[in-house]
Design a protein around this motif. Structure first.
Motif, PDB file in Angstrom:
ATOM      1  N   TYR B 427      -5.685  33.648  32.517  1.00  0.00           N
ATOM      2  CA  TYR B 427      -4.300  33.883  32.918  1.00  0.00           C
ATOM      3  C   TYR B 427      -3.385  33.473  31.756  1.00  0.00           C
ATOM      4  O   TYR B 427      -3.599  32.421  31.149  1.00  0.00           O
ATOM      5  CB  TYR B 427      -3.915  33.037  34.141  1.00  0.00           C
ATOM      6  N   GLY B 428      -2.396  34.284  31.490  1.00  0.00           N
ATOM      7  CA  GLY B 428      -1.434  33.922  30.451  1.00  0.00           C
ATOM      8  C   GLY B 428      -0.022  34.239  30.895  1.00  0.00           C
ATOM      9  O   GLY B 428       0.202  35.164  31.673  1.00  0.00           O
ATOM     10  N   VAL B 429       0.913  33.440  30.380  1.00  0.00           N
ATOM     11  CA  VAL B 429       2.315  33.655  30.722  1.00  0.00           C
ATOM     12  C   VAL B 429       3.138  33.625  29.442  1.00  0.00           C
ATOM     13  O   VAL B 429       2.760  32.977  28.462  1.00  0.00           O
ATOM     14  CB  VAL B 429       2.823  32.591  31.723  1.00  0.00           C
ATOM     15  N   ALA B 430       4.230  34.340  29.439  1.00  0.00           N
ATOM     16  CA  ALA B 430       5.208  34.234  28.348  1.00  0.00           C
ATOM     17  C   ALA B 430       6.594  34.417  28.929  1.00  0.00           C
ATOM     18  O   ALA B 430       6.797  35.209  29.844  1.00  0.00           O
ATOM     19  CB  ALA B 430       4.952  35.287  27.269  1.00  0.00           C
ATOM     20  N   GLY B 431       7.532  33.665  28.389  1.00  0.00           N
ATOM     21  CA  GLY B 431       8.932  33.827  28.735  1.00  0.00           C
ATOM     22  C   GLY B 431       9.592  34.700  27.688  1.00  0.00           C
ATOM     23  O   GLY B 431       9.230  34.658  26.512  1.00  0.00           O
ATOM     24  N   VAL B 432      10.545  35.495  28.122  1.00  0.00           N
ATOM     25  CA  VAL B 432      11.079  36.524  27.237  1.00  0.00           C
ATOM     26  C   VAL B 432      12.590  36.599  27.327  1.00  0.00           C
ATOM     27  O   VAL B 432      13.158  36.547  28.420  1.00  0.00           O
ATOM     28  CB  VAL B 432      10.507  37.912  27.642  1.00  0.00           C
ATOM     29  N   SER B 433      13.207  36.742  26.168  1.00  0.00           N
ATOM     30  CA  SER B 433      14.610  37.155  26.161  1.00  0.00           C
ATOM     31  C   SER B 433      14.741  38.294  25.181  1.00  0.00           C
ATOM     32  O   SER B 433      13.918  38.455  24.287  1.00  0.00           O
ATOM     33  CB  SER B 433      15.513  35.993  25.732  1.00  0.00           C
ATOM     34  N   PHE B 434      15.749  39.107  25.370  1.00  0.00           N
ATOM     35  CA  PHE B 434      16.035  40.138  24.377  1.00  0.00           C
ATOM     36  C   PHE B 434      17.504  40.027  24.021  1.00  0.00           C
ATOM     37  O   PHE B 434      18.339  39.750  24.866  1.00  0.00           O
ATOM     38  CB  PHE B 434      15.714  41.538  24.907  1.00  0.00           C
ATOM     39  N   PHE B 435      17.805  40.250  22.750  1.00  0.00           N
ATOM     40  CA  PHE B 435      19.180  40.029  22.305  1.00  0.00           C
ATOM     41  C   PHE B 435      20.141  41.054  22.909  1.00  0.00           C
ATOM     42  O   PHE B 435      19.753  42.157  23.271  1.00  0.00           O
ATOM     43  CB  PHE B 435      19.281  40.032  20.784  1.00  0.00           C
ATOM     44  N   TRP B 436      21.393  40.650  22.993  1.00  0.00           N
ATOM     45  CA  TRP B 436      22.442  41.538  23.482  1.00  0.00           C
ATOM     46  C   TRP B 436      22.938  42.403  22.333  1.00  0.00           C
ATOM     47  O   TRP B 436      23.036  41.967  21.204  1.00  0.00           O
ATOM     48  CB  TRP B 436      23.594  40.703  24.033  1.00  0.00           C
ATOM     49  N   TYR B 437      23.260  43.643  22.637  1.00  0.00           N
ATOM     50  CA  TYR B 437      23.803  44.544  21.627  1.00  0.00           C
ATOM     51  C   TYR B 437      24.624  45.614  22.317  1.00  0.00           C
ATOM     52  O   TYR B 437      24.234  46.126  23.364  1.00  0.00           O
ATOM     53  CB  TYR B 437      22.673  45.191  20.828  1.00  0.00           C
TER      54      TYR B 437
END
Lengths: 172, 735
Positions: B427-437
């Motif tokens: 099992y793997g997890v990642a947290g993610v954000s993406f920049f605003w544009y």
């Protein structure tokens, strides 16, 4: 094939072939450069641009059409090989403006995004059912793996095919 | 004015794509589907060295080949001007000199009566080179380095001190391979001149910019150029620049005095329309024993082509990912003799998130802590870099909902401890954000006497669903049925549109569409202002609402008038209004603009005997603000996930170290995911409408790709105990 001389440089002349293509039930008499593929004959000579060129190398499936009921990569098929054969393209799938069940299912399940691979996916999917190879999700995934989709609509493609299969299929 | 959103719920509904029927019947016309009488075809000749000069070009044999109309090289090409920058430098116009800076650079274009003749003749162009030793390795001492290329580097607190005194320290280096956008649609240009007017059908994501660029290249007034792209066969960032082949198609058409079609070959797609750069990244983390981050350093080095720029901020997201007082982020680029680097779905974030979220997982193991708990413990409620509250952030909810749906609690912490038959499970997890544009954008809304509306903007729908969601939004804003609204795009003659890039189009064009529709309602109110027979006489925009094809008073909904009736009563054929949007200013708004957030949960299965690895399932929970169409938004996330699986397990542009040639430039050699590679995927949306734009959206085009690499690598570690710090993860790295 003869050589002629133009400006002192040998140039291979191009063989022409006459071929009658039967596409979606209609006959077309064409005089073609012998190198013309079925894909380019459909698109450039007959103006049937629904069939797409994604690689021209037989690796992506975007150009899939039906020839004598079997799915074929039209980019790897010379037009001259198709004399006397029945070619069905995406333009020939909807009957009298009514979408084929697979076309409807693709819309309902959002089984495409950009839409460029879609003609090939649908032709492949219709043949898949006729081949009897859509028995399970895994089988659908395996036997649809010759049709690439870079937008990543695979899950929805499987769902669309599954639905048409469960509704009793649709004889192409 | 209020809208009927609450009553019809039109926006948000997962309605079918409005362009669906055209796409499933083959009737949607992509750039290379267009033809003209007397059409000629172009084929390209590319350099076979990566650096140096052309020493000899012999075009006689090509010129003498059957059907050939022209062969254009740097020896006979007219001078072309450089296209304007779009914030990024445009590639230089082709065939202007004998200099070669990468393998695959165009050295000639051959024009002939047929595609077959052009292709055959292109092989007869003889080119010889005076080669130079190409710079192909980031370690080459001759390479030029660029530090902080975009002014995005950041520093806060005392990183050195915090690292030195941290109770737990972790440091590792991560690498990612170069990836190819490889949209299915071969990039194509059909160029048609009529005197000094030029029409171009092209695979662009940004017709308004391409028009400006091509006009400048050919020294034409902008109004002389029209760019058409109603359908684009995917692009994923590749359509954001004015590429040299577009200029060559236009040049070829002008040279032979006929319309010209140029369709790139699949191998040319690997060198001619950009790619995602490889990366080398170092992450250093310092934490307290109980898992509070005290230090975070993220440094990245990526290759860059010899001239021009590329915005690829791999570390910028790390500056605001976690609540950590001592942070340094640094990006560097190294110029190499490689084809153009360019945007590819989730530029920078795709590589950067892999490094950061892998390192967080590794730190969790050092601490003996659940990786999910470590992320929650360092959750940043505000933007720690701007020190402003986010315009919206529901990442915590993403983690919580995702963990529940995935069954994270079933995970046993020890690597290699979960099995199903012969398979190791991870099992793997990642947290993610993406920049605003967001970019400025314009739109125009028109109501016709039959009561139908057409709304227009020179934007594109590259498969994202713009046609559909803008039809929904327009219908809502005007109170019409979707069937009575048409949204037109893909034509540079329409009001100037933003690029389909940076996950910013929906906010930009959506805000412009809202403004145009509101202005249109105002125009109707102006029309009846002095009309004593109208129940809307004297009403202001704030006193009315719309619905059912009419405008009515909020205080008396039965008092209203249909658009069509107003037009008929006043003898007006149609009424139009313009609207525009410009990005908000964070300081004025008092908030940090948020891009989308997400939590990705992945299960992998590894056969330890055969080394086979399979992604078994993916759960993605996304905070993208207001969702305009649940069906197309879900498709975007699933599609991005497929791209992420490709990046994580398959995709690598292999460059021959001796020559700089891309050695795997076909779909037989550069592997992208096929149907059988893709598991069941679950997507859920959480959160609230974003506060930074009037539509309330945060883009969904790219977030779906981000985090998959790290989540898979983390799952592989959990399954096997082997930590892979390099993408793609291939069988030889597993055992």
């Amino acid at each position: 094939m003869a050589d002629d001389m133009t400006g002192g440089v040998p140039v291979a002349t191009v063989a022409r072939v006459g071929v009658t293509l039967t596409v979606n039930g209609a006959d077309y008499r064409l005089d073609l450069d012998s190198r013309v593929t079925l894909l380019d004959a459909l698109r450039d000579r007959l103006g049937m641009t629904g069939t797409k060129k994604g690689c021209d190398q037989g690796a992506c499936g975007a150009c899939t059409v039906m020839v004598d009921g079997k799915r074929v990569l039209s980019c790897l098929t010379l037009a001259a090989q198709c004399e006397g054969k029945d070619v069905t393209t995406i333009e020939g799938l909807a009957a009298d403006g009514v979408l084929h069940a697979m076309q409807e299912a693709f819309v309902r399940h959002d089984a495409f995004q950009c839409g460029y691979c879609t003609s090939g996916q649908i032709m492949s999917a219709v043949c898949l059912l006729a081949e009897g190879r859509a028995g399970s999700d895994d089988a659908i995934r395996q036997f649809m793996s010759g049709n690439l989709c870079r937008c990543g609509a695979y899950g929805n493609i499987v769902a669309a095919i599954r639905e048409v299969r469960d509704a009793g299929g649709h004889d192409a | 004015m209020t809208t009927v959103e609450q009553r019809t719920g039109l926006v948000g509904q997962g309605v079918d794509r409005v362009d669906g029927p055209l796409k499933v019947t083959g009737a949607a016309r992509y750039p290379n589907d267009f033809s003209y009488p007397d059409l000629a075809y172009a084929a390209l000749v590319r350099s076979t060295v990566a650096a140096g000069r052309i020493s000899r070009l012999d075009t006689a044999a090509a010129l003498a080949s059957p059907g050939v109309l022209a062969v254009i090289t740097h020896q006979n090409a007219p001078r072309l001007e450089r296209a304007p920058d779009s914030g990024l430098t445009a590639p230089p116009p082709p065939l202007q000199d004998d200099r070669i800076t990468f393998h695959g650079q165009y050295v000639a274009v051959v024009v002939a009566d047929s595609a077959e003749e052009a292709t055959a003749a292109a092989r007869r162009v003889e080119a010889e080179y005076e080669p130079a030793e190409p710079i192909l390795d980031m370690g080459d001492p001759r390479a030029e380095w660029i530090t902080d290329p975009w002014g995005t580097d950041s520093s806060r607190g005392d990183l050195k001190g915090a690292l030195a005194s941290a109770e737990v320290r972790f440091e590792a280096t991560y690498t990612t391979a170069a990836n190819s956008n490889s949209p299915m649609g071969l990039f194509s240009t059909v160029a048609v001149w009529d005197g000094d007017d030029l029409t171009i059908h092209d695979s662009t994501q940004w017709p308004s910019y391409l028009r400006k660029a091509i006009a400048q290249v050919f020294s034409l007034p902008e109004g002389n150029v029209r760019v058409l792209c109603p359908y684009v066969g995917g692009a994923f960032g590749a359509g954001l620049r004015a590429w040299p082949h577009i200029m060559l198609a236009a040049l070829a058409a002008r040279t032979v005095g006929r319309p010209v079609k140029l369709v790139l070959t699949r191998p040319e797609m690997f060198t001619g329309v950009g790619h995602r750069t490889a990366s080398e990244q170092c992450v250093k983390l310092g934490a307290t024993r109980d898992g509070r981050l005290v230090a975070l350093a993220h440094e990245s080095t990526t290759p860059l082509q010899i001239e021009g720029t590329q915005f690829e901020p791999c570390t910028a997201g790390s500056a605001s990912a976690y609540a950590c007082p001592n942070v340094i982020t640094r990006d560097r680029q190294v110029r190499l003799n490689i084809p153009w680097c360019n945007f590819m779905r989730a530029p920078g974030e795709a590589q950067g998130n892999f490094a950061l979220e892998s390192a967080m997982d590794e730190l969790a193991y050092e601490l003996g802590m659940d990786p999910l708990e470590l992320r929650l413990r360092n959750y940043s409620e505000d933007n720690p870099r701007l020190e402003l509250p986010w315009s919206s952030k529901s990442l915590r909810e993403c983690y919580e909902v995702g963990a529940e749906r995935f069954g994270w609690s079933r995970r046993s912490p020890e690597p290699g401890s979960m099995r199903d038959g012969d398979s190791l499970i991870g099992y793997g997890v990642a947290g993610v954000s993406f920049f605003w544009y967001q970019e400025p954008c314009e739109a125009r809304a028109t109501l016709r006497k039959d009561g139908t509306a057409v709304v227009r903007s020179a934007v594109t729908d590259i498969g994202t669903g713009t046609y559909t969601v803008m039809t929904q939004l327009s219908a809502e804003c005007l109170g019409l049925d979707m069937a009575h609204v048409t949204f037109e795009l893909g034509d540079s003659d329409l009001p100037a549109g933003a690029a389909a890039g940076g996950s910013g189009l929906t906010a930009a064009v959506g805000s412009a569409v809202q403004a145009a529709c509101r202005n249109l309602v105002r125009a109707f109110l102006d029309t009846v202002r002095d009309d004593p027979t109208s129940p809307l006489q004297g009403c202001t925009i704030d006193e009315v609402s719309v619905g059912g094809g009419r405008i009515h008073r909020i205080d008396a909904p039965e008092s209203g008038e249909a658009y069509a009736d107003i037009l008929a009563a006043h003898g007006i054929g149609e009424l139009s209004a313009d609207g525009s949007s410009t990005p908000n200013d964070p300081k004025v708004a008092g908030m940090a603009p948020s891009g989308a957030f997400a939590a990705r949960f992945v299960e992998v299965r590894v056969d330890p005997d055969l080394g086979l690895m399979q992604v078994a399932r993916v759960v993605s929970v996304v905070d993208a603000g207001r969702i305009l169409n649940e069906k197309t938004a879900t498709s975007q996330i699933m599609g991005g996930t497929v791209g992420g699986i490709g990046m994580a397990m398959l995709e690598e542009i292999v460059t021959d170290p001796g020559t700089g040639r891309v050695a795997n430039a076909t779909f037989g050699d550069y592997l992208i995911p096929v149907n059988a590679d893709i598991p069941d995927m679950e997507v859920a949306f959480v959160g609230r409408p974003d506060r930074f734009n009037s539509v309330g959206v945060k883009g969904v085009g790219e977030i779906g790709l981000v985090g998959i690499g790290a989540a898979i690598a983390n799952a592989v570690h959990h399954a096997t105990g082997r930590r892979v710090r390099s993408l793609p993860i291939t069988i030889e790295q597993l055992f």
